[in-house]
Design a protein around this motif. Structure first.
Motif, PDB file in Angstrom:
ATOM      1  N   GLN A  85       0.829  -1.198   0.000  1.00  0.00           N
ATOM      2  CA  GLN A  85       0.000   0.000   0.000  1.00  0.00           C
ATOM      3  C   GLN A  85       0.863   1.247   0.000  1.00  0.00           C
ATOM      4  OE1 GLN A  85      -2.383  -0.417   3.599  1.00  0.00           O
ATOM      5  NE2 GLN A  85      -4.182  -0.710   2.312  1.00  0.00           N
ATOM      6  N   MET A  86       0.423   2.234  -0.762  1.00  0.00           N
ATOM      7  CA  MET A  86       1.045   3.550  -0.679  1.00  0.00           C
ATOM      8  C   MET A  86       0.220   4.356   0.323  1.00  0.00           C
ATOM      9  SD  MET A  86       2.087   6.315  -3.589  1.00  0.00           S
ATOM     10  CE  MET A  86       0.669   7.358  -3.739  1.00  0.00           C
ATOM     11  N   VAL A  87       0.896   4.988   1.254  1.00  0.00           N
ATOM     12  CA  VAL A  87       0.226   5.759   2.295  1.00  0.00           C
ATOM     13  C   VAL A  87       0.606   7.220   2.127  1.00  0.00           C
ATOM     14  CG1 VAL A  87      -0.112   6.021   4.775  1.00  0.00           C
ATOM     15  CG2 VAL A  87       0.419   3.762   3.831  1.00  0.00           C
ATOM     16  N   ILE A  88      -0.409   8.074   2.199  1.00  0.00           N
ATOM     17  CA  ILE A  88      -0.186   9.514   2.143  1.00  0.00           C
ATOM     18  C   ILE A  88      -0.594  10.073   3.499  1.00  0.00           C
ATOM     19  CG2 ILE A  88      -0.819  11.689   1.040  1.00  0.00           C
ATOM     20  CD1 ILE A  88      -1.440  10.013  -1.490  1.00  0.00           C
ATOM     21  N   ASP A 104       2.046  -5.074   4.934  1.00  0.00           N
ATOM     22  CA  ASP A 104       1.562  -5.629   6.201  1.00  0.00           C
ATOM     23  C   ASP A 104       1.824  -4.674   7.377  1.00  0.00           C
ATOM     24  OD1 ASP A 104       0.704  -7.964   4.912  1.00  0.00           O
ATOM     25  OD2 ASP A 104       2.671  -8.907   5.154  1.00  0.00           O
ATOM     26  N   GLY A 105       1.604  -3.379   7.161  1.00  0.00           N
ATOM     27  CA  GLY A 105       1.763  -2.396   8.224  1.00  0.00           C
ATOM     28  C   GLY A 105       3.194  -2.000   8.535  1.00  0.00           C
ATOM     29  N   ARG A 106       4.151  -2.500   7.738  1.00  0.00           N
ATOM     30  CA  ARG A 106       5.574  -2.186   7.961  1.00  0.00           C
ATOM     31  C   ARG A 106       6.064  -1.258   6.856  1.00  0.00           C
ATOM     32  NH1 ARG A 106      10.430  -4.630   6.226  1.00  0.00           N
ATOM     33  NH2 ARG A 106       9.196  -6.102   5.015  1.00  0.00           N
ATOM     34  N   VAL A 107       6.666  -0.144   7.234  1.00  0.00           N
ATOM     35  CA  VAL A 107       7.208   0.816   6.265  1.00  0.00           C
ATOM     36  C   VAL A 107       8.428   0.187   5.593  1.00  0.00           C
ATOM     37  CG1 VAL A 107       8.208   3.112   5.957  1.00  0.00           C
ATOM     38  CG2 VAL A 107       6.409   2.751   7.663  1.00  0.00           C
ATOM     39  N   ILE A 108       8.455   0.208   4.251  1.00  0.00           N
ATOM     40  CA  ILE A 108       9.575  -0.450   3.559  1.00  0.00           C
ATOM     41  C   ILE A 108      10.485   0.506   2.795  1.00  0.00           C
ATOM     42  CG2 ILE A 108       8.383  -2.646   3.352  1.00  0.00           C
ATOM     43  CD1 ILE A 108       8.271  -1.780   0.254  1.00  0.00           C
ATOM     44  N   ASN A 109      10.031   1.702   2.484  1.00  0.00           N
ATOM     45  CA  ASN A 109      10.884   2.596   1.691  1.00  0.00           C
ATOM     46  C   ASN A 109      11.210   3.898   2.422  1.00  0.00           C
ATOM     47  OD1 ASN A 109       8.380   3.842   1.414  1.00  0.00           O
ATOM     48  ND2 ASN A 109       8.788   4.507  -0.663  1.00  0.00           N
ATOM     49  N   LYS A 111      11.931   5.556   6.815  1.00  0.00           N
ATOM     50  CA  LYS A 111      12.286   5.239   8.199  1.00  0.00           C
ATOM     51  C   LYS A 111      11.151   4.464   8.863  1.00  0.00           C
ATOM     52  CE  LYS A 111      14.629   9.645   8.255  1.00  0.00           C
ATOM     53  NZ  LYS A 111      14.006  10.098   7.013  1.00  0.00           N
ATOM     54  N   PRO A 112      11.473   3.483   9.712  1.00  0.00           N
ATOM     55  CA  PRO A 112      10.426   2.671  10.343  1.00  0.00           C
ATOM     56  C   PRO A 112       9.443   3.479  11.189  1.00  0.00           C
ATOM     57  CG  PRO A 112      12.612   1.782  10.821  1.00  0.00           C
ATOM     58  CD  PRO A 112      12.812   3.055  10.076  1.00  0.00           C
ATOM     59  N   TYR A 113       9.862   4.613  11.719  1.00  0.00           N
ATOM     60  CA  TYR A 113       8.986   5.412  12.575  1.00  0.00           C
ATOM     61  C   TYR A 113       8.174   6.455  11.800  1.00  0.00           C
ATOM     62  CZ  TYR A 113      13.070   8.476  12.251  1.00  0.00           C
ATOM     63  OH  TYR A 113      14.124   9.231  11.787  1.00  0.00           O
ATOM     64  N   THR A 114       8.184   6.390  10.487  1.00  0.00           N
ATOM     65  CA  THR A 114       7.445   7.346   9.656  1.00  0.00           C
ATOM     66  C   THR A 114       5.964   7.366  10.018  1.00  0.00           C
ATOM     67  OG1 THR A 114       9.010   7.084   7.857  1.00  0.00           O
ATOM     68  CG2 THR A 114       6.867   7.968   7.269  1.00  0.00           C
ATOM     69  N   ARG A 115       5.395   6.196  10.287  1.00  0.00           N
ATOM     70  CA  ARG A 115       3.967   6.102  10.612  1.00  0.00           C
ATOM     71  C   ARG A 115       3.605   6.936  11.836  1.00  0.00           C
ATOM     72  NH1 ARG A 115       2.081   0.185  11.135  1.00  0.00           N
ATOM     73  NH2 ARG A 115       0.093   1.191  10.841  1.00  0.00           N
ATOM     74  N   GLU A 116       4.536   7.074  12.767  1.00  0.00           N
ATOM     75  CA  GLU A 116       4.253   7.816  13.995  1.00  0.00           C
ATOM     76  C   GLU A 116       4.337   9.332  13.795  1.00  0.00           C
ATOM     77  OE1 GLU A 116       7.263   5.668  15.887  1.00  0.00           O
ATOM     78  OE2 GLU A 116       6.047   3.908  15.422  1.00  0.00           O
ATOM     79  N   MET A 117       4.956   9.762  12.732  1.00  0.00           N
ATOM     80  CA  MET A 117       5.156  11.192  12.498  1.00  0.00           C
ATOM     81  C   MET A 117       4.008  11.848  11.726  1.00  0.00           C
ATOM     82  SD  MET A 117       9.200  11.049  11.504  1.00  0.00           S
ATOM     83  CE  MET A 117       9.186  12.696  10.875  1.00  0.00           C
ATOM     84  N   TYR A 118       3.211  11.044  11.021  1.00  0.00           N
ATOM     85  CA  TYR A 118       2.189  11.592  10.125  1.00  0.00           C
ATOM     86  C   TYR A 118       0.830  10.957  10.400  1.00  0.00           C
ATOM     87  CZ  TYR A 118       6.215  13.265   7.530  1.00  0.00           C
ATOM     88  OH  TYR A 118       7.384  13.885   7.181  1.00  0.00           O
TER      89      TYR A 118
END
Length: 124
Positions: A85-88, A104-109, A111-118
């Motif tokens: 999935q591409m996440v914006i 599967d909910g893991r950032v691949i391209n 930083k791993p903590y990108t999800r927490e910043m946005y």
């Protein structure tokens, strides 16, 4: 690997044209309509594609935007049988938007903590 990097380079150009024309709806539709190839992905496919996109970005003639890079990565992954999935997302202060790819909910391209910043705005 070279063929994959060349394919990534041409896809960077394709998505760069959408961005240049400010045709974000078409870019969005192009990513959303890309389907996962039914054949199973080979081991190491995700790493090979991420490396090929990184190489293409290095050789691209101008800076590559995260939206462009993520769109290319998604299309190549799905063509290779990987469901991704591409996440914006966006953050309020300072106001900033970003795009990345998850499997599967893991950032691949990114930083791993990108999800927490946005805060997530859309998943394609």
């Amino acid at each position: 690997m070279r063929c994959l990097a060349v394919a990534a380079y041409f896809k960077l150009f394709e998505f760069d044209l959408y961005i240049y024309r400010r045709d974000f709806a078409r870019l969005h539709n192009r990513v959303r309509s890309s389907v996962v190839n039914p054949r199973a992905a080979l081991p190491g496919t995700v790493e090979r594609i991420c490396n090929a996109v990184n190489l293409a970005c290095m050789w691209y003639w101008k800076p590559v935007l995260c939206l462009q890079r993520s769109a290319v990565t998604i299309c190549l992954l799905r063509q290779s049988g990987v469901s991704a999935q591409m996440v914006i997302g966006a953050q309020q202060l300072p106001l900033k938007a970003h795009a990345w790819v998850e499997i599967d909910g893991r950032v691949i391209n990114d930083k791993p903590y990108t999800r927490e910043m946005y805060a997530v705005l859309d998943r394609l």
